[in-house]
Write a protein that holds these residues in place. Sequence first.
Motif, PDB file in Angstrom:
ATOM      1  N   PRO A 268       0.844  -1.201   0.000  1.00 27.40           N
ATOM      2  CA  PRO A 268       0.000   0.000   0.000  1.00 27.40           C
ATOM      3  C   PRO A 268       0.880   1.252   0.000  1.00 27.40           C
ATOM      4  N   GLY A 269       0.228   2.400  -0.069  1.00 23.70           N
ATOM      5  CA  GLY A 269       0.958   3.663   0.082  1.00 23.70           C
ATOM      6  C   GLY A 269       1.856   4.021  -1.083  1.00 23.70           C
ATOM      7  N   LEU A 270       1.556   3.508  -2.283  1.00 21.38           N
ATOM      8  CA  LEU A 270       2.354   3.892  -3.453  1.00 21.38           C
ATOM      9  C   LEU A 270       1.864   5.246  -3.968  1.00 21.38           C
ATOM     10  N   ASP A 271       2.750   5.992  -4.634  1.00 26.57           N
ATOM     11  CA  ASP A 271       2.348   7.292  -5.168  1.00 26.57           C
ATOM     12  C   ASP A 271       1.498   7.079  -6.424  1.00 26.57           C
ATOM     13  N   GLN A 272       0.178   7.252  -6.249  1.00 33.56           N
ATOM     14  CA  GLN A 272      -0.735   6.989  -7.361  1.00 33.56           C
ATOM     15  C   GLN A 272      -0.440   7.877  -8.562  1.00 33.56           C
TER      16      GLN A 272
END
Lengths: 296, 322
Positions: A268-272
Amino acid sequence: MKRSLYFISLLFLLGCSAQPRPHGKMTLTLTDDLGRTVSLSQAPSRVISFAPSLTEMVYALGGEGRLAGVTAWCNWPPQAKEKTVVGDMISPNFERMVSLKPDLALMIGSRPSPLLKKFEALNIPVLCFKDETVADIQRALKALGQVLESPSRADSLTREMDLQLAAIKAAVDQVPMEQRPKVFAELGSSPLFAAGDSSFIGQMIALAGGINVTGNLPTSYTAVNPELVVKNDPTIIIVLHPQANKEQIAQRLGWQNVSAVRNGRIYPGLDQDVILRPGPRFTEGIKILHGIFYAP
Amino acid sequence: MRRDIKAWYYLAPLSLLTILLGLASGPAGFGLLADPQVMAIRLPRVLLGLLAGAGLASSGAALQAALGNPLAEPYLLGVSGGAAFGAALALLLGLSAGLGGAVGLPLFSLAFGLLALYVVYSLSKVGSRLPAETVILSGIIVNAFFSALIMLLLALAGRQLQEMIYLLMGNLGMIFGAQSLYLLWVCAAIIILCTGYLWSQGRNLDLLSLGEQPAQSLGLKVEKLKLRILLASALMVAAVVSLAGVIGFVGLVVPHLARMISGPKNSRLLPLSVVLGANLLVLADALARTIAPQEIPVGVITSLLGVPFFIYLLRRKKRAGL
């Protein structure tokens, strides 16, 4: 003497025209991705961008001084947030757009939108670009390079992209298909949203050396049944939305035996914006994904 | 033999078949002996289908009787509008992140559903009475207000637009988080209790459908009964909307379907509505899961399945001379 004067004046004129002048005369005829022929009689100095990806391209080409209006979603580079916001393609603030007196509008899409027709009616030139593939990004960059009078910068940017893509491709090509990680890209959790191979993220996954487990979906983005994830057993889950954390995903009904959950390979927490946006930073996104897929 | 009793002979095996079909179908492959992990996903979904179908149909039937209006339905009370707005708001505020969307969103939905009911109740109260037409009118007004708010949220949604649309279209695929199981039990308790209460009031509802004055003079506490029916229906609708969004058609048409079979007697009509509603929704969802790998909003399928069947029954009734 006469001849040298003639040459000097010619040099002088060339020197002048090499300076990017905001209102310089030029006749540029372009065909955009909808097959529309657009003629610009002078270099645009008040451009409205209708997509965050296009805004990023304008900045990357050094054309931010000509950018008059952006959408609410244009958040990169950070100074783009200080530009006048004119709504977006879905809820455009038409009055504010017209009051900016734009001399060019940049849009994305593969079909002419109602907004585009409005601009045409006002005789404001519009360039519409597709944003579905890497080739689309490079073509848009080159076209914008011509429009913003920085073609050499556009060329060097696309060359750089090609080099980086080639480097990753070389690394990926050494891995046989059956050894590549099976990836599930989660774009929303209520209901579960996934991406098909025709989507931009689908292509990013393939370029970074992964196999998209929901690749055969008929549309690019769609809600899917969580059973599909159990059935296809991805080895990696990338989470591209802020609604669920690692624990919640691991505890989902029936997902306990999914390989990615068993091995704790949920990201999770990837730079969309880097990974989902078809703009000039997409190679960074591919590198991030490649790093996740082939983490030691 | 009485027609509704005859219908039960068909309905009992049909219900069993429907549940089995619901458990057997899905994109992971058709079959009951599939992976137990797949069953862990399907079972709550079938349960939710049964509960939502039962809740919507029984509240529709009770409201039609209590308000003396054949067009009354659960979504008329303004509750669905409030509940849908609450859910959409939770989505926009990112509350679905807090507890996996599994608790924050339904709680919001339930709270706004009940708030809507309270507003409808205060608007339609005339002294100590609750006239049916003012209830319906206030319901419509409150729904319109919340519809406007939902439109506003849709305009502001941006990235969450697609999720919001799925929520508003009605979908049984939202429960697969571990926390959503607790909510499913809460929802089940609400629906079973409220449906039981409505069924127990069958005879009183029959009296009420004679008209409010006659019922009053026969000793029925009309206002109290109406308020309780409204409250029970609203609770059920809020519970359903909070877990499955706004599923159309079931609450309005299933009671009419049941009435064609059982006649107007509410004590017979209510259980029949419950079983028909539950069957229709589970069947529609099984179909929705088999058609395509994408999630198809179940409300679409209920209407597509229900309307032709309704037309068939109506024509048969007409030929029989009503």
